[in-house]
Write an enzyme that holds these catalytic residues in place. Structure first.
Site, mmCIF file in Angstrom:
data_model
loop_
_atom_site.group_PDB
_atom_site.id
_atom_site.type_symbol
_atom_site.label_atom_id
_atom_site.label_comp_id
_atom_site.label_asym_id
_atom_site.label_seq_id
_atom_site.Cartn_x
_atom_site.Cartn_y
_atom_site.Cartn_z
ATOM 1 N N MET A 169 14.560 24.150 2.976
ATOM 2 C CA MET A 169 13.649 23.579 1.986
ATOM 3 C C MET A 169 14.371 22.723 0.963
ATOM 4 O O MET A 169 13.903 21.630 0.607
ATOM 5 C CB MET A 169 12.877 24.691 1.261
ATOM 6 C CG MET A 169 11.836 24.168 0.280
ATOM 7 S SD MET A 169 10.924 25.484 -0.547
ATOM 8 C CE MET A 169 9.956 26.137 0.815
ATOM 9 N N ARG A 224 -8.689 0.144 16.105
ATOM 10 C CA ARG A 224 -8.758 0.959 14.884
ATOM 11 C C ARG A 224 -9.868 0.378 14.033
ATOM 12 O O ARG A 224 -11.021 0.734 14.198
ATOM 13 C CB ARG A 224 -7.385 0.961 14.178
ATOM 14 C CG ARG A 224 -7.258 1.966 13.049
ATOM 15 C CD ARG A 224 -5.868 1.965 12.445
ATOM 16 N NE ARG A 224 -5.458 0.646 11.938
ATOM 17 C CZ ARG A 224 -4.276 0.409 11.377
ATOM 18 N NH1 ARG A 224 -3.370 1.375 11.287
ATOM 19 N NH2 ARG A 224 -3.980 -0.786 10.931
ATOM 20 N N TYR A 260 19.113 28.542 9.782
ATOM 21 C CA TYR A 260 18.004 29.338 10.313
ATOM 22 C C TYR A 260 18.051 29.379 11.841
ATOM 23 O O TYR A 260 18.288 28.367 12.502
ATOM 24 C CB TYR A 260 16.663 28.766 9.845
ATOM 25 C CG TYR A 260 16.353 29.110 8.408
ATOM 26 C CD1 TYR A 260 16.134 30.425 8.019
ATOM 27 C CD2 TYR A 260 16.274 28.111 7.437
ATOM 28 C CE1 TYR A 260 15.845 30.746 6.707
ATOM 29 C CE2 TYR A 260 15.982 28.410 6.119
ATOM 30 C CZ TYR A 260 15.773 29.742 5.756
ATOM 31 O OH TYR A 260 15.496 30.059 4.449
ATOM 32 N N LYS A 308 0.843 -1.202 0.000
ATOM 33 C CA LYS A 308 0.000 0.000 0.000
ATOM 34 C C LYS A 308 0.874 1.246 0.000
ATOM 35 O O LYS A 308 2.087 1.178 0.226
ATOM 36 C CB LYS A 308 -0.915 0.001 1.224
ATOM 37 C CG LYS A 308 -0.185 -0.006 2.549
ATOM 38 C CD LYS A 308 -1.152 -0.090 3.720
ATOM 39 C CE LYS A 308 -0.396 -0.101 5.050
ATOM 40 N NZ LYS A 308 -1.309 -0.132 6.207
#
Length: 357
Positions: A304, A129, A256, A35
């Site tokens: 990024m 679930r 950053y 999957k």
């Protein structure tokens, strides 16, 4: 031209991993879970490579149809089952095995032509679930057995929630499941509960069908399973190029927010990929990266499309490839540094990455 993020896939390792799981699970048939684009490895690519598998498992009917249209012939199990009435007809048309986990799905099958359909019935033994409460088994199985035209008796299934982390809970789930299955031995009903972790560590859970996902892709998420690493090889090797090399002084702050402070003179390699390509932004300073034959560490926040790595003392040049995970750096180790799981990392690699077989 410097190559961008590249996903190298070792198809022979994929086949070998599956075969190893077959050796481990000698008394059971082994279903490969493919999957979510085969955990990021490519749905059709993996299905074709595992044409010798006992079965394949997908999440939804549309994935099963895509496999049939591509010529895949072995058993395909749809783990979420059908969501709509039309899914039952599609399952019949495309010979898909449906998991049944709620009363709504039973009602849909009662309203439909089930001629030739195979189904697995899912019971909740502790995952909480999908699945019927195991105490409902008499009513549920009675309704399923009354359906006309089913190709074979249903397979009973459940799912471990922490087979790689909580042995006591796992054994409790297994005991519940075995008590359930014992009620239907005379009906010739088969059983399936083991996932990769249970298949590797709890042989009594193998039953008739084992469903393996992570292990097929050469990943073990638990240290206690490390003895299998020599036999389970990573299929995905993720690399990106060094696009710049910078020298910094003690006290310089990198990236950053200036989070990373150089403790000494530092040579930094800038790797040409980042969270925009699917590398986890949460990967902390210290996350390993393999650069020019050496184990290096990420220095500062992930950008990024760039990652800064402390490569002090490493002989490297612009254009060298850095391994983000694969042969030398386990994806499970990167996941731990990023406070996530290897499944997420494998599935998150951008579709824009170059794929090499």
């Amino acid at each position: 031209m410097i190559r961008s993020l590249t996903k190298h896939l070792d198809i022979q390792a994929l086949k070998n991993n599956y075969d190893y799981m077959r050796q481990i699970c000698t008394s059971a048939k082994v279903v490969a879970v493919i999957k979510s684009e085969a955990y990021g490895h490519g749905l059709l690519r993996v299905a074709k490579a595992l044409e010798h598998a006992d079965g394949l498992a997908v999440a939804c009917v549309s994935e099963g149809i895509a496999l049939r249209r591509a010529g895949v012939t072995q058993k395909i199990i749809v783990l979420q089952g059908g969501h709509e009435l039309q899914d039952i007809e599609l399952a019949r048309t495309y010979n898909l095995t449906l998991v049944v986990h709620c009363q709504r799905q039973i009602s849909g099958m009662q309203q439909s032509n089930c001629q030739g359909i195979e189904c697995w019935i899912k019971f909740d033994t502790g995952m909480h679930r999908l699945g019927f409460d195991w105490s409902q088994h008499e009513t549920v199985i009675s309704e399923i057995l009354k359906l006309r035209g089913l190709a074979s008796p249903p397979v009973l299934m459940s799912h471990f929630c922490c087979a790689d982390s909580d042995e006591a809970h796992t054994r409790m789930q297994l005991q519940k499941f075995e008590e359930l299955c014992a009620c239907y031995e005379k009906e010739g009903v088969q059983a399936s509960i083991a996932n990769s972790a249970a298949a590797l560590s709890l042989s009594e859970s193998h039953k008739d069908w084992v469903r393996v996902g992570l292990a097929v892709y050469g990943v073990t998420a638990k240290n206690s399973l490390s003895k299998h690493k020599k036999n389970l090889k990573p299929v995905m090797h993720l690399t990106a190029p060094v696009i710049a090399i910078r020298d910094f002084e003690k006290g310089d702050r990198l990236g950053y927010n200036g989070e990373y402070v150089c403790a000494k003179k530092t040579r930094a390699a800038i790797i040409g990929t980042g969270y925009g390509d699917g590398y986890p932004w949460h990967a902390a300073s210290g996350t390993p990266v393999w650069v020019s034959g050496k184990r290096c560490r990420i220095a500062g926040h992930i950008s990024m499309d760039m990652i800064t790595v402390d490569a002090t003392g490493v002989d490297l040049v612009v254009g060298d490839n850095a391994e983000l995970w694969g042969e030398h750096i386990a994806v499970s180790e990167v996941a731990e540094h990023a406070s996530t799981i290897p499944y997420e990392l494998l599935c998150s690699v951008s579709s824009t990455a170059t794929t090499l077989i």
